[in-house]
Design a protein around this motif. Sequence first.
Motif, short mmCIF file in Angstrom:
data_model
loop_
_atom_site.label_atom_id
_atom_site.label_comp_id
_atom_site.label_asym_id
_atom_site.label_seq_id
_atom_site.Cartn_x
_atom_site.Cartn_y
_atom_site.Cartn_z
N VAL A 80 0.86 -1.19 0.00
CA VAL A 80 0.00 0.00 0.00
C VAL A 80 0.89 1.24 0.00
O VAL A 80 1.65 1.46 0.96
N VAL A 81 0.83 2.02 -1.08
CA VAL A 81 1.68 3.19 -1.21
C VAL A 81 1.11 4.33 -0.37
O VAL A 81 -0.03 4.76 -0.58
N LEU A 82 1.89 4.81 0.58
CA LEU A 82 1.42 5.88 1.47
C LEU A 82 1.25 7.19 0.72
O LEU A 82 2.12 7.59 -0.04
N GLN A 83 0.12 7.84 0.93
CA GLN A 83 -0.15 9.17 0.38
C GLN A 83 -0.83 10.00 1.46
O GLN A 83 -1.56 9.47 2.31
N LYS A 84 -0.63 11.30 1.40
CA LYS A 84 -1.27 12.18 2.39
C LYS A 84 -2.78 12.03 2.39
O LYS A 84 -3.41 12.00 3.45
N LYS A 85 -3.37 11.93 1.20
CA LYS A 85 -4.83 11.86 1.13
C LYS A 85 -5.36 10.58 1.76
O LYS A 85 -6.45 10.57 2.36
N ILE A 86 -4.59 9.49 1.66
CA ILE A 86 -4.99 8.22 2.29
C ILE A 86 -4.90 8.35 3.81
O ILE A 86 -5.82 7.95 4.54
N LEU A 92 7.98 -4.99 -2.41
CA LEU A 92 8.27 -3.61 -2.05
C LEU A 92 7.33 -3.19 -0.93
O LEU A 92 6.25 -2.65 -1.15
N VAL A 93 7.73 -3.50 0.28
CA VAL A 93 7.01 -3.13 1.50
C VAL A 93 8.04 -2.66 2.50
O VAL A 93 9.20 -3.09 2.48
N GLY A 94 7.64 -1.76 3.41
CA GLY A 94 8.56 -1.25 4.41
C GLY A 94 9.20 -2.37 5.21
O GLY A 94 8.53 -3.36 5.54
N SER A 95 10.47 -2.23 5.50
CA SER A 95 11.18 -3.30 6.21
C SER A 95 10.76 -3.40 7.67
O SER A 95 11.02 -4.41 8.33
N GLU A 96 10.08 -2.35 8.21
CA GLU A 96 9.52 -2.43 9.56
C GLU A 96 8.15 -3.07 9.47
O GLU A 96 7.18 -2.45 9.02
N ASP A 102 8.84 6.92 -2.36
CA ASP A 102 10.26 7.14 -2.65
C ASP A 102 11.04 5.83 -2.70
O ASP A 102 12.07 5.74 -3.39
N ASP A 103 10.57 4.82 -1.97
CA ASP A 103 11.28 3.54 -1.99
C ASP A 103 10.93 2.71 -3.22
O ASP A 103 11.72 1.86 -3.63
N ILE A 104 9.79 2.95 -3.81
CA ILE A 104 9.49 2.31 -5.10
C ILE A 104 10.38 2.94 -6.17
O ILE A 104 11.00 2.25 -6.98
N VAL A 105 10.44 4.27 -6.15
CA VAL A 105 11.33 4.99 -7.07
C VAL A 105 12.77 4.54 -6.86
O VAL A 105 13.51 4.26 -7.81
N GLY A 106 13.16 4.47 -5.60
CA GLY A 106 14.53 4.08 -5.26
C GLY A 106 14.88 2.69 -5.73
O GLY A 106 15.97 2.45 -6.25
N SER A 115 12.73 3.21 6.61
CA SER A 115 12.61 1.88 7.21
C SER A 115 11.59 1.86 8.34
O SER A 115 11.13 0.80 8.74
N SER A 116 11.22 3.05 8.86
CA SER A 116 10.21 3.09 9.92
C SER A 116 8.94 3.79 9.42
O SER A 116 9.02 4.72 8.62
N LEU A 117 7.81 3.31 9.90
CA LEU A 117 6.53 3.86 9.49
C LEU A 117 6.39 5.33 9.89
O LEU A 117 5.93 6.16 9.08
N GLN A 118 6.78 5.68 11.11
CA GLN A 118 6.66 7.07 11.57
C GLN A 118 7.44 8.02 10.67
O GLN A 118 6.96 9.10 10.30
N GLU A 119 8.64 7.62 10.31
CA GLU A 119 9.47 8.44 9.44
C GLU A 119 8.83 8.58 8.06
O GLU A 119 8.85 9.66 7.46
N ALA A 120 8.25 7.49 7.58
CA ALA A 120 7.61 7.51 6.27
C ALA A 120 6.41 8.47 6.26
O ALA A 120 6.23 9.26 5.32
N ILE A 121 5.58 8.38 7.29
CA ILE A 121 4.40 9.25 7.38
C ILE A 121 4.79 10.73 7.47
O ILE A 121 4.14 11.59 6.89
N LEU A 122 5.87 10.99 8.18
CA LEU A 122 6.33 12.39 8.33
C LEU A 122 6.89 12.97 7.04
O LEU A 122 7.04 14.19 6.93
N ASN A 123 7.20 12.11 6.08
CA ASN A 123 7.83 12.58 4.84
C ASN A 123 7.00 12.27 3.61
O ASN A 123 7.52 11.80 2.59
N LEU A 124 5.71 12.55 3.69
CA LEU A 124 4.82 12.38 2.55
C LEU A 124 4.69 13.72 1.83
O LEU A 124 4.30 14.73 2.43
N SER A 125 5.01 13.74 0.54
CA SER A 125 4.98 15.00 -0.21
C SER A 125 3.58 15.35 -0.69
O SER A 125 3.25 16.50 -0.91
N GLU A 126 2.77 14.32 -0.91
CA GLU A 126 1.38 14.55 -1.38
C GLU A 126 0.53 13.35 -1.07
O GLU A 126 1.02 12.31 -0.69
#
Length: 300
Positions: A169-175, A223-227, A203-207, A289-300
Amino acid sequence: MKIIIAGGTGFLGKKIVSSLADKGHSVCVLTRNLQKHKNTFSNNVNVIDWSTINPSQLSDTNILIKLNGEKVDQLWTKSVKSKILNSRIDSTRMLFDFCVKNEIIPQKFINASAVGIYAKESANYNFSVDENSELGNTFLAKVCVENERNSDIFKVFEDIDIIQLRIGVVLQKKIINLLSLNLLLSLPVPGNKNHYFPWVHADDIVGFINHSLDNNLIGAFNLVGSELTTHDTFFKSILKHKKSIISWVIFLPKFLIKFIFGNMSEMFLYGPKTKPARTLESNYQFKYSSLQEAILNLSE
């Protein structure tokens, strides 16, 4: 490298196109609506129609990326389910035919699949899965299987590397914002507190796509978060992100989710502990690698 992308005009596609172009690759985006998307990208990205026949300009393409397919987050009528399945099969055939017409001999084909390939109709998930695990038996699992199986058409090109991106599930701000509404109102959410939520940052799919271009990879990659994160932890992380005074999550019972959503319930109840084993073995380093970090860095 010269890269053709099918499905490059969506949320994820635009990020991938931008990243590849920024790295100096020659990128062409295939679209059915040239007028709509001719100004979507920077000047160093070519947007071309599926009907294009121009071997002199395209025959030296060496990378294909297929992202397109009917969206699954809509009401599953009989016709919609047919579109979800056939769009993925038909677009693979269309891309193959496009290569033949333009005398393209690709060296690598990167195909977007999904972790739903492991989903079980029983929705009993007391096990973990990786890229070598038994495949599922739900509607979306069958869609993923057919999507990947039909990629074999490209094996006619000798020495081609075929990569299946089994995306979570690709994280997005709207989700996140949508999910937070129920949580902040303390309304029940569909899910199971002990099942695992297969999140991933865009960003990790792009990466990983960039990583796959720089390395000799082949086969399926989760392609899922390692946490590894349960549904309960996932939703509580959203509450924490929203600085909510509410600290609990109420889940709808499984039988009620199945009754309300029918076959679509598999999207809410997916829950094996999905491990990105081959992804990590390829030496890819997750940006988030962490969910909290991922959520804090959503561009859209």
